[in-house]
Scaffold this active site. Structure first.
Site, short mmCIF file in Angstrom:
data_model
loop_
_atom_site.label_atom_id
_atom_site.label_comp_id
_atom_site.label_asym_id
_atom_site.label_seq_id
_atom_site.Cartn_x
_atom_site.Cartn_y
_atom_site.Cartn_z
CE1 TYR A 63 -3.91 -1.95 0.17
CE2 TYR A 63 -3.03 -3.39 2.15
CZ TYR A 63 -3.37 -3.03 1.67
OH TYR A 63 -4.68 -4.33 1.66
CG HIS B 234 -7.03 4.87 0.67
ND1 HIS B 234 -7.92 6.10 0.53
CD2 HIS B 234 -7.70 3.71 1.81
CE1 HIS B 234 -8.50 5.41 1.50
NE2 HIS B 234 -8.23 4.63 1.80
CE1 TYR C 20 -3.65 -3.52 6.20
CE2 TYR C 20 -3.92 -4.49 8.47
CZ TYR C 20 -2.96 -3.96 6.70
OH TYR C 20 -2.04 -5.38 6.36
CG ASN D 71 -11.27 -0.96 8.25
OD1 ASN D 71 -10.57 -0.26 8.49
ND2 ASN D 71 -12.23 -1.44 8.11
CG ASP E 258 -6.82 9.31 1.05
OD1 ASP E 258 -7.27 9.00 1.84
OD2 ASP E 258 -8.15 8.09 -0.77
CG ASN F 104 -14.06 3.74 4.54
OD1 ASN F 104 -15.49 3.53 5.09
ND2 ASN F 104 -13.47 3.08 3.97
#
Length: 218
Positions: free
Chosen positions: A15, A20, A66, A68, A93, A114
């Site tokens: 990632y 993101h 993460y 969320n 973002d 999220n």
């Protein structure tokens, strides 16, 4: 006075360069500018570090829960150090802005993001600052999840980095309480175009060549 800067993203090398993680990119830049090393902090569910800026302690935080579950980390550090929501800035973002654009705001909704959604829930307040880093929109709602988890092409990444640069240069102004100047710098996507130089006045027409002039008639 801001006391906590947060960059949102997802942990893991897969990632690292995805859209993101734009918030992480900004926080890494700030950490480098302030010469702060971020260390894993289990109690804060992320990587954290602190600096002394203008005589005040400033915390930097990258949640590693993460996206969320970002609020878990933000709320844990904020509650431990008694940091109020309005003393927190969250970089993230933003789909609704094109790459290269950035916006600063305080409060408001989470717009379906999220990370912001969980921060709202965990803090019990929306009264924190947001640095919205534009990543553009795929144009189709069904493609959003894939879009944010993909790497931007080089041109878009460079545009996002330019926005991060402006936001980094604006941080001292923001920390000093000059929100107006900080906002103006962050929101400026391009330098003003210089005015075109004034054209010199047109030269007068040259007189007719004597050699071609006709003699007067009798």
């Amino acid at each position: 006075m801001l006391k906590l800067l947060v960059g949102l993203g997802n942990p893991g090398p897969e990632y690292e360069d995805t859209r993101h993680n734009a918030g992480w990119w900004w926080l890494d830049r700030i950490a480098a500018d302030l010469k702060v090393t971020l260390h894993p902090e289990r109690g804060f569910f992320g990587q954290a570090g602190r600096a002394q800026v203008q005589g005040h302690t400033l915390w930097l935080l990258k949640p590693t829960t993460y996206m969320n579950r970002s609020g878990q980390a933000v709320a844990a550090l904020a509650r431990f150090y008694k940091i109020a929501p309005h003393e927190i800035l969250v970089a993230h973002d933003e789909l609704d802005l094109p790459p290269g654009d950035a916006r600063l705001k305080r409060g408001g909704g989470h717009a379906g993001h999220n990370g912001l959604r969980d921060i709202h829930a965990q803090l019990g307040s929306a009264d924190y600052w947001r640095l919205r880093l534009g990543i553009g929109h795929p144009g189709v709602k069904a493609e959003v999840a894939n879009w944010v988890l993909r790497r931007p092409p080089q041109e878009q990444r460079q545009a996002i980095e330019a926005a991060i640069e402006r936001a980094a240069r604006a941080l001292p102004l923001l920390l000093a309480g000059d929100v107006a100047k900080a906002t103006s710098l962050i929101h400026t996507t391009q330098p003003p175009r210089p005015k075109p130089p004034r054209r010199p006045p047109a030269a007068p027409a040259a007189p007719a060549d004597d050699a071609t002039a006709q003699p007067p008639s009798d």
